[in-house]
Motif scaffolding. Structure first.
Motif, PDB file in Angstrom:
ATOM      1  N   UNK A 283     -25.459  24.771  -7.625  1.00 20.07           N
ATOM      2  CA  UNK A 283     -26.535  24.588  -8.514  1.00 20.07           C
ATOM      3  C   UNK A 283     -28.053  24.947  -7.700  1.00 20.07           C
ATOM      4  N   UNK A 284     -28.715  25.803  -8.378  1.00 20.29           N
ATOM      5  CA  UNK A 284     -29.890  26.205  -7.763  1.00 20.29           C
ATOM      6  C   UNK A 284     -31.297  25.664  -8.637  1.00 20.29           C
ATOM      7  N   UNK A 285     -32.033  24.429  -8.157  1.00 20.54           N
ATOM      8  CA  UNK A 285     -33.047  23.942  -9.003  1.00 20.54           C
ATOM      9  C   UNK A 285     -34.287  24.977  -8.399  1.00 20.54           C
ATOM     10  N   UNK A 286     -35.224  25.003  -9.173  1.00 17.43           N
ATOM     11  CA  UNK A 286     -36.449  26.113  -8.878  1.00 17.43           C
ATOM     12  C   UNK A 286     -37.800  25.705  -9.593  1.00 17.43           C
ATOM     13  N   UNK A 287     -38.801  25.610  -8.859  1.00 16.23           N
ATOM     14  CA  UNK A 287     -40.102  25.218  -9.482  1.00 16.23           C
ATOM     15  C   UNK A 287     -41.128  26.165  -8.540  1.00 16.23           C
TER      16      UNK A 287
ATOM     17  N   UNK B   6     -25.238  28.049 -11.425  1.00 23.16           N
ATOM     18  CA  UNK B   6     -26.107  27.469 -12.518  1.00 23.16           C
ATOM     19  C   UNK B   6     -27.691  27.413 -11.547  1.00 23.16           C
ATOM     20  N   UNK B   7     -28.505  27.936 -12.568  1.00 27.17           N
ATOM     21  CA  UNK B   7     -30.048  27.910 -12.074  1.00 27.17           C
ATOM     22  C   UNK B   7     -30.757  26.925 -13.246  1.00 27.17           C
ATOM     23  N   UNK B   8     -31.614  26.062 -12.594  1.00 27.25           N
ATOM     24  CA  UNK B   8     -32.495  25.225 -13.452  1.00 27.25           C
ATOM     25  C   UNK B   8     -33.951  25.343 -13.224  1.00 27.25           C
ATOM     26  N   UNK B   9     -34.727  25.924 -14.237  1.00 26.26           N
ATOM     27  CA  UNK B   9     -36.135  26.038 -13.956  1.00 26.26           C
ATOM     28  C   UNK B   9     -36.687  24.642 -14.064  1.00 26.26           C
ATOM     29  N   UNK B  10     -37.262  23.928 -13.367  1.00 24.14           N
ATOM     30  CA  UNK B  10     -37.909  22.354 -13.581  1.00 24.14           C
ATOM     31  C   UNK B  10     -39.246  22.705 -13.977  1.00 24.14           C
TER      32      UNK B  10
ATOM     33  N   UNK C  97     -43.985  32.764 -12.795  1.00 23.79           N
ATOM     34  CA  UNK C  97     -43.033  33.615 -13.529  1.00 23.79           C
ATOM     35  C   UNK C  97     -41.366  33.242 -13.163  1.00 23.79           C
ATOM     36  N   UNK C  98     -41.199  32.296 -12.689  1.00 23.63           N
ATOM     37  CA  UNK C  98     -39.800  31.874 -12.114  1.00 23.63           C
ATOM     38  C   UNK C  98     -38.729  32.011 -13.198  1.00 23.63           C
ATOM     39  N   UNK C  99     -39.032  31.414 -14.579  1.00 22.97           N
ATOM     40  CA  UNK C  99     -38.025  31.783 -15.519  1.00 22.97           C
ATOM     41  C   UNK C  99     -37.936  33.253 -15.810  1.00 22.97           C
TER      42      UNK C  99
ATOM     43  N   UNK D 275     -24.671  38.480 -15.822  1.00 25.50           N
ATOM     44  CA  UNK D 275     -23.939  38.095 -17.110  1.00 25.50           C
ATOM     45  C   UNK D 275     -23.429  36.830 -17.055  1.00 25.50           C
ATOM     46  N   UNK D 276     -22.021  36.664 -17.188  1.00 28.71           N
ATOM     47  CA  UNK D 276     -21.517  35.451 -17.404  1.00 28.71           C
ATOM     48  C   UNK D 276     -21.350  34.829 -16.178  1.00 28.71           C
ATOM     49  N   UNK D 277     -21.709  35.276 -15.151  1.00 29.59           N
ATOM     50  CA  UNK D 277     -21.432  34.677 -13.801  1.00 29.59           C
ATOM     51  C   UNK D 277     -22.464  33.791 -13.607  1.00 29.59           C
ATOM     52  N   UNK D 278     -23.607  33.673 -14.272  1.00 30.23           N
ATOM     53  CA  UNK D 278     -24.668  32.681 -14.177  1.00 30.23           C
ATOM     54  C   UNK D 278     -25.182  32.304 -15.496  1.00 30.23           C
ATOM     55  N   UNK D 279     -25.462  30.906 -15.294  1.00 31.79           N
ATOM     56  CA  UNK D 279     -25.903  30.147 -16.561  1.00 31.79           C
ATOM     57  C   UNK D 279     -27.403  29.446 -16.073  1.00 31.79           C
ATOM     58  N   UNK D 280     -28.291  29.899 -16.795  1.00 30.48           N
ATOM     59  CA  UNK D 280     -29.730  29.497 -16.751  1.00 30.48           C
ATOM     60  C   UNK D 280     -30.211  28.292 -17.810  1.00 30.48           C
ATOM     61  N   UNK D 281     -30.962  27.342 -17.147  1.00 28.79           N
ATOM     62  CA  UNK D 281     -31.400  26.219 -17.914  1.00 28.79           C
ATOM     63  C   UNK D 281     -32.715  26.021 -17.577  1.00 28.79           C
ATOM     64  N   UNK D 282     -33.505  25.416 -18.589  1.00 26.56           N
ATOM     65  CA  UNK D 282     -35.105  25.446 -18.541  1.00 26.56           C
ATOM     66  C   UNK D 282     -35.377  24.037 -18.900  1.00 26.56           C
TER      67      UNK D 282
END
Length: 457
Positions: free
Chosen positions: A103-107, A133-137, A142-144, A155-162
């Motif tokens: 899990x990678x949280x990012x801001x 998993x990467x979550x843009x907080x 331009x992080x997102x 591709x499918x190896x990474x899931x991103x959420x905002x």
């Protein structure tokens, strides 16, 4: 145009190298001056102690200081002994490795998050067992966009959420903990990169140790090539992780799994997740110290918390004084809060087996926090009454204590980098001595302090 840019870059690099050399030379000149002052005024030092013993306040302080000094000597020797007993757990086979969610949280991390995600994807870990998993907080930069670019590549190896808005790192991690499917959760800061074997080494202790609830990674400084503060912090990090946490690991009681790189057993996380996400301090929601809090709650379950020296992550640290002291204030407030929380269970029968190590580590950190205020007042009194003797005795102490750090660092890495330990000790003693007392007095305050766009620029 390119020639001009290259020339300017070389001039800047040469200037930085000159400043670094000048700083190191100044460090040793200052230490020599301090030794001279101590040799001249050492008789005054004896008189200063004698005068202190003649009144109740002074005698009480000197007695307490002597007891604490004896405790610190015992503690250091004990930790050194435990360090030599430490061995990292060797990596297990691909077949034995458990499923893992990173899990990678990012801001407001911009391209740093791309570097982080690509380094994780390049890990020597079975792809079918690795979920990233990467979550843009709610970033304002331009992080997102960089997350989207990483998604297109992986591709499918990474899931991103905002996140719909900035809610804090704890909430970004919480979302990942609830989505993640792996048996092991790994958290990585979005300005960190890992070595190819980092993940498998970090996760391996969980395989053969059912009591292992969490594992701390080994953190080094990424941006330590030019600026002085990162160079100093790299030496400090090596001591904090490769010496202190190695010893703590032999006691199964590493006190903090760093946000830059840590692993948790899924069942241990979910057991404390409601308490963790709803944690408060003095009636205010806790929005800092999520890593120390998670570690504390897992220790409270009676689980082992270990350290893997062979699981390395490189992270960016502040390059300016303002960013550094804000980071230290945040860490200091977290330490105060979690020591209070730890005090509620550490002397109970919270786990099976020997509890001496956990209690000793707690006492060491507690005394350092509680005595920070009286020692700061004593230091100010010392400065007012005999400034030259204060300077001499302080620099002599720095020379003695920092030499161990220099020897330890140079035994593993380069001695030319190890000498920054002297500079860092001087810098911390005279420039950051106020951090712990201030953190103690303002422990209830909220705020990350170092997550704005201004600091990033």
């Amino acid at each position: 145009m390119e020639t001009i840019k290259l020339t300017l870059h070389k001039l800047k690099t040469n200037n930085e190298n000159s400043n670094n050399s000048l700083t190191l030379i100044s460090t040793f000149i200052l230490i020599l001056i301090g030794l001279y002052f101590f040799s001249v005024f050492h008789s005054d030092f004896e008189q200063f102690n004698a005068a202190g013993r003649r009144n109740i306040v002074g005698a009480t302080f000197l007695t307490i200081a002597s007891v604490l000094f004896a405790f610190k000597i015992f503690y250091f020797l004990f930790i050194a002994y435990k360090y030599f007993k430490y061995k990292p757990v060797a990596s297990v086979s691909d077949k034995e490795l458990p499923s893992c969610t990173v899990i990678v949280p990012a801001y407001n991390e911009s391209k740093h998050v791309w570097d982080t995600l690509i380094s994780l994807a390049d890990s020597d870990y079975p792809k079918e067992k690795l979920q990233i998993l990467a979550v843009d907080d709610g970033s304002l930069d331009d992080t997102w966009d960089w997350m989207i670019k990483a998604k297109k590549r992986l591709g499918d190896r990474l899931d991103i959420y905002k996140q719909p808005q900035n809610q804090g790192k704890r909430h970004a991690l919480y979302r990942g903990f609830n989505i993640g499917s792996g048996d092991i959760f790994v958290t990585v800061d979005s300005d960190s990169v890992v070595e190819p074997d980092t993940l498998r080494n970090l996760v391996s202790p969980f395989v053969n140790n059912e009591d292992c609830g969490a594992v701390a990674g080994n953190i080094r400084v990424l941006n330590n090539k030019k600026e002085m503060l990162p160079k100093m912090l790299d030496v400090s990090f090596v001591m904090s992780f490769e010496f202190v946490r190695s010893a703590e690991s032999t006691l199964n009681s590493v006190l903090c799994t760093p946000g830059a790189l840590a692993a948790y057993r899924k069942t241990a996380v979910h057991q404390c997740l409601p308490e963790w996400i709803n944690q408060t301090f003095m009636g205010q929601p806790s929005d800092i110290g999520e890593d120390r809090a998670m570690t504390n709650m897992i220790l409270k379950q009676g689980k082992h918390v270990l350290f893997q020296r062979n699981a390395v992550a490189y992270t960016n640290v502040p390059e300016q004084y303002r960013g550094l002291y804000k980071m230290f204030i945040r860490w200091g407030r977290s330490n105060v809060r979690e020591n209070i929380a730890m005090a509620k269970y550490v002397f109970t029968n919270f786990k099976e087996g020997n509890k001496f190590g956990s209690r000793l580590l707690f006492l060491s950190q507690s005394t350092r926090i509680l005595m920070s205020v009286p020692f700061m007042l004593f230091m100010l009194l010392f400065v007012l009454t005999h400034p030259l003797l204060f300077l001499g005795s302080t620099l002599l102490s720095i020379l003695i204590t920092s030499t161990f750090s220099v020897i330890f660092y140079s035994s593993k890495y380069e001695i030319k980098e190890a000498v920054w330990a002297y500079t860092y000790s001087i810098f911390y003693t005279f420039g950051l001595f106020w951090i712990t007392p201030y953190a103690l007095a303002t422990a209830s305050r909220r705020g990350w302090l170092t997550r704005g766009l201004e600091e990033k620029r």
